[in-house]
Design an enzyme around this catalytic site. Structure first.
Site, mmCIF file in Angstrom:
data_model
loop_
_atom_site.group_PDB
_atom_site.id
_atom_site.type_symbol
_atom_site.label_atom_id
_atom_site.label_comp_id
_atom_site.label_asym_id
_atom_site.label_seq_id
_atom_site.Cartn_x
_atom_site.Cartn_y
_atom_site.Cartn_z
ATOM 1 N N ARG A 51 0.822 -1.218 0.000
ATOM 2 C CA ARG A 51 0.000 0.000 0.000
ATOM 3 C C ARG A 51 0.855 1.266 0.000
ATOM 4 O O ARG A 51 0.510 2.254 -0.625
ATOM 5 C CB ARG A 51 -0.905 -0.022 1.228
ATOM 6 C CG ARG A 51 -2.222 0.626 0.937
ATOM 7 C CD ARG A 51 -3.234 0.326 1.939
ATOM 8 N NE ARG A 51 -2.639 -0.031 3.228
ATOM 9 C CZ ARG A 51 -3.350 -0.297 4.292
ATOM 10 N NH1 ARG A 51 -4.650 -0.270 4.203
ATOM 11 N NH2 ARG A 51 -2.791 -0.617 5.426
ATOM 12 N N LYS A 148 0.596 -19.160 5.772
ATOM 13 C CA LYS A 148 -0.241 -19.469 6.916
ATOM 14 C C LYS A 148 -0.442 -18.196 7.726
ATOM 15 O O LYS A 148 0.398 -17.303 7.614
ATOM 16 C CB LYS A 148 0.357 -20.595 7.740
ATOM 17 C CG LYS A 148 1.434 -20.184 8.763
ATOM 18 C CD LYS A 148 1.849 -21.344 9.601
ATOM 19 C CE LYS A 148 1.401 -21.220 11.033
ATOM 20 N NZ LYS A 148 2.289 -20.411 11.881
ATOM 21 N N HIS A 178 6.291 -23.670 6.109
ATOM 22 C CA HIS A 178 7.742 -23.598 5.898
ATOM 23 C C HIS A 178 8.475 -24.809 6.486
ATOM 24 O O HIS A 178 9.613 -25.082 6.104
ATOM 25 C CB HIS A 178 8.313 -22.264 6.392
ATOM 26 C CG HIS A 178 8.543 -22.170 7.872
ATOM 27 N ND1 HIS A 178 7.537 -21.909 8.753
ATOM 28 C CD2 HIS A 178 9.657 -22.305 8.623
ATOM 29 C CE1 HIS A 178 8.026 -21.888 9.984
ATOM 30 N NE2 HIS A 178 9.315 -22.127 9.933
ATOM 31 N N LYS A 182 12.172 -27.349 5.185
ATOM 32 C CA LYS A 182 13.402 -27.579 5.948
ATOM 33 C C LYS A 182 14.079 -28.847 5.444
ATOM 34 O O LYS A 182 13.431 -29.878 5.279
ATOM 35 C CB LYS A 182 13.080 -27.725 7.451
ATOM 36 C CG LYS A 182 12.664 -26.409 8.119
ATOM 37 C CD LYS A 182 12.407 -26.635 9.600
ATOM 38 C CE LYS A 182 11.745 -25.414 10.223
ATOM 39 N NZ LYS A 182 12.665 -24.453 10.774
ATOM 40 N N GLU A 216 10.628 -24.101 21.640
ATOM 41 C CA GLU A 216 11.247 -22.807 21.327
ATOM 42 C C GLU A 216 11.621 -22.104 22.630
ATOM 43 O O GLU A 216 10.968 -22.309 23.659
ATOM 44 C CB GLU A 216 10.264 -21.928 20.568
ATOM 45 C CG GLU A 216 9.842 -22.511 19.235
ATOM 46 C CD GLU A 216 8.932 -21.538 18.479
ATOM 47 O OE1 GLU A 216 9.466 -20.746 17.701
ATOM 48 O OE2 GLU A 216 7.716 -21.574 18.706
ATOM 49 N N ASP A 235 -1.286 -22.216 15.850
ATOM 50 C CA ASP A 235 -0.039 -21.671 15.311
ATOM 51 C C ASP A 235 0.943 -22.773 14.892
ATOM 52 O O ASP A 235 1.677 -22.612 13.920
ATOM 53 C CB ASP A 235 0.612 -20.760 16.372
ATOM 54 C CG ASP A 235 1.833 -20.041 15.855
ATOM 55 O OD1 ASP A 235 1.741 -19.416 14.785
ATOM 56 O OD2 ASP A 235 2.898 -20.107 16.517
ATOM 57 N N HIS A 240 2.500 -27.203 11.366
ATOM 58 C CA HIS A 240 3.873 -27.739 11.352
ATOM 59 C C HIS A 240 3.969 -29.146 11.964
ATOM 60 O O HIS A 240 4.547 -30.052 11.382
ATOM 61 C CB HIS A 240 4.825 -26.813 12.110
ATOM 62 C CG HIS A 240 4.841 -25.407 11.601
ATOM 63 N ND1 HIS A 240 4.645 -25.101 10.280
ATOM 64 C CD2 HIS A 240 5.025 -24.215 12.214
ATOM 65 C CE1 HIS A 240 4.712 -23.785 10.122
ATOM 66 N NE2 HIS A 240 4.939 -23.230 11.282
ATOM 67 N N LYS A 331 6.440 -22.293 23.717
ATOM 68 C CA LYS A 331 7.360 -21.154 23.697
ATOM 69 C C LYS A 331 7.970 -20.979 25.086
ATOM 70 O O LYS A 331 7.429 -21.452 26.077
ATOM 71 C CB LYS A 331 6.600 -19.893 23.301
ATOM 72 C CG LYS A 331 5.992 -20.015 21.913
ATOM 73 C CD LYS A 331 6.022 -18.702 21.174
ATOM 74 C CE LYS A 331 5.426 -18.808 19.799
ATOM 75 N NZ LYS A 331 6.382 -19.231 18.774
HETATM 76 C C1 BG6 Z 1 5.814 -20.027 12.723
HETATM 77 C C2 BG6 Z 1 5.016 -19.721 13.956
HETATM 78 O O1 BG6 Z 1 4.992 -20.579 11.720
HETATM 79 O O2 BG6 Z 1 6.841 -20.963 13.061
HETATM 80 C C3 BG6 Z 1 5.915 -19.159 15.053
HETATM 81 O O3 BG6 Z 1 4.011 -18.777 13.642
HETATM 82 C C4 BG6 Z 1 7.066 -20.108 15.308
HETATM 83 O O4 BG6 Z 1 5.176 -18.914 16.246
HETATM 84 C C5 BG6 Z 1 7.773 -20.480 14.017
HETATM 85 O O5 BG6 Z 1 7.973 -19.436 16.181
HETATM 86 C C6 BG6 Z 1 8.794 -21.570 14.250
HETATM 87 O O6 BG6 Z 1 9.550 -21.751 13.087
HETATM 88 P P1 BG6 Z 1 11.063 -22.238 13.154
HETATM 89 O O7 BG6 Z 1 11.453 -22.386 11.719
HETATM 90 O O8 BG6 Z 1 11.823 -21.176 13.882
HETATM 91 O O9 BG6 Z 1 11.054 -23.526 13.898
#
Ligand code: BG6
Length: 484
Positions: A51, A148, A178, A182, A216, A235, A240, A331
């Protein structure tokens, strides 16, 4: 071993949300790395669209600073960067209006691969798709890439799929998770289907249980508003961890091809049992010495959103009936580590007598960091004293085994964007797969909402709530320690 970089066809890639966080952190630095490696040719062009009103020069400066901030740890070759920046352009567009679209259409070269990356919130997906067609920018060969969260429940995911399907065929839609990009996640398939060794044992007859941990150390950071609406279930688990589970549990596809792989993943999701309430533990992190707790981060002092979840899952099919899968993610845990542990059953009978104890094999696949594999094997403890048994690890770090190639592998986004240009959907989620994952997730979330459940508080830097330990202990099992 020499890594093979196969250049992709020249392309025009439009990034909607081109000045946003994801574009600056991942997409643009990733494209620069592919440019440095020779995979992206200098004929290709990247057009930022957002934008804000910027000139192409201003956009170049934004990109250059993003590459310096988030790009590779290696020194940046400024002359290559200068060349990369000449491949950039920018157009201010209004996703919900008509401003900028004709100008953008004029910049797209129809004789090249055309891809459109929707690095924006899902509420704009339908508007963007409609305008790409109305302004005749996209044709039957164009690809769209969507991020996502793909919906927040089954109904919203269906609505998103429907809004995209009005304008694009499923073969043109690339839904990113994603984790599938990996290296080590793809390695799950290589380990399972490239070796004779594991697959004959890969079932409930030989496997006691499987653990999947994605831990994490970071908190929710500046994403409190988004995260409070999502929680760990939406999330991380719905996407994932679900993908990891699918790759571990699926039947061998006939070919490593998009629909063959995705058909098998879909069957796993559809075979998932509903999860019983006492097989789920949700947690929320408390304060640490130098940081606030979850509720402060999401700015809601009564938030019931989980930053940790552990659950026991069951897959109802011939291969897995009787083998539980334990998943956990959270987390602000003790260490950043993602790994899958396959715990084999004890040998059916010990010829060494009761004194030798019970021993079993364990295969651990470390996804990040220190990517590699460890297989615990039982051997005789050396020296006199009878037949005493001990478990020792056969340990392989991919970096040691594969050298620079392991370290230099493209990051998830780089790999996935190159796959979009190549037109390979194998590592992208199909619409029915996403819907099936939500269909399994929805009743679980509805259940804890209806019961008004409040997550257990856990200490920042711990391994999560003690209830998660108790849940698996009830089955006579223990979690792998979360450690680096
Ligand atoms: C994202 C989540 O899709 O993946 C995040 O929204 C998360 O909350 C992240 O921290 C983790 O990805 P990676 O590649 O760091 O394991």
């Amino acid at each position: 071993m020499v890594s093979r970089v196969i250049p992709v066809d020249p392309f025009d890639l439009v990034i909607f949300g081109g000045t946003g966080d994801l574009a600056r952190r991942k997409i643009l630095p990733g494209l620069f790395r592919r440019f440095c490696s020779g995979q992206m040719s200098s004929e290709s062009k990247i057009i930022g669209a957002a934008r804000g009103v910027h000139t192409a020069e201003e956009f170049s400066k934004i990109v250059a600073s993003a590459i310096h901030e988030f790009g590779s740890s290696d020194a940046i070759d400024e002359s290559v960067l200068a060349e990369f920046l000449t491949r950039l352009d920018y157009v201010a567009v209004d996703a919900r209006g008509d401003t900028g679209w004709t100008e953008l259409a004029g910049k797209i070269r129809k004789n090249l691969v055309n891809a459109f990356y929707f690095s924006v919130g899902p509420s704009l997906f339908g508007d963007l798709a409609e305008r790409l067609k109305r302004f005749e920018m996209a044709d039957d060969d164009s690809r769209i890439v969507v991020e996502k969260p793909f919906g927040r429940d089954l109904a919203t995911a269906k609505a998103l799929n429907a809004s995209l399907a009005k304008h694009f065929d499923e073969t043109q839609i690339y839904r990113i998770d994603h984790y599938l990009g990996k290296e080590t996640v793809q390695n799950l398939m290589a380990v399972r289907f490239g070796n004779m060794l594991f697959e004959p044992l890969w079932n409930s007859q030989y496997i006691d249980h499987i653990q999947i941990t994605v831990a994490e150390t970071v908190g929710v950071g500046g994403r409190g508003e988004y995260y409070d609406r999502s929680g760990a279930m939406r999330d991380m688990v719905q996407n994932h961890l679900m993908q990891l589970l699918c790759l571990i549990a699926m039947e061998p596809p006939a070919k490593f091809e998009p629909d063959a792989v995705r058909d098998e993943k879909l069957k796993v999701i559809r075979a998932l049992e509903p999860v019983l309430p006492h097989h789920i533990v949700r947690g929320q992190y408390g304060p640490s010495e130098d940081d606030d707790d979850f509720r402060t981060h999401v700015e809601d002092s009564s938030s019931k959103t989980e930053s940790f979840i552990a659950m026991k899952m069951a897959i109802s099919n011939w291969r897995w009936a009787g083998t539980p899968f334990y998943l956990r993610t959270g987390k602000r845990l003790k260490a950043r580590t993602s790994e899958i542990t396959v715990v084999f059953k004890d040998a059916p009978h010990s010829i060494f007598g009761a004194d030798a104890g019970r021993h079993n094999n364990e295969l651990r696949i470390r996804l990040q960091p220190n990517e590699g594999m460890t297989l615990d094997v039982t051997i005789k403890e050396p020296g006199p004293g009878g037949m005493r048994l001990v478990d020792v690890p056969l340990d392989m770090a991919f970096a040691d085994a594969l050298g620079d190639n392991a370290i230099d592998a493209p990051d998830a986004y780089e790999r996935l964007i190159m796959d979009v240009i190549r037109g390979n959907q194998t590592l992208f989620m199909r619409g029915d797969e996403v819907e099936a994952a939500w269909a399994w997730t929805d009743p679980i979330i509805e259940g804890w909402q209806a019961r008004g459940e409040i997550p257990k508080t856990y200490d920042s830097g711990s391994e999560g709530p003690t209830d998660a330990m108790a849940m698996i202990a009830r089955d006579g099992r223990i979690w792998r320690e979360i450690k680096r």
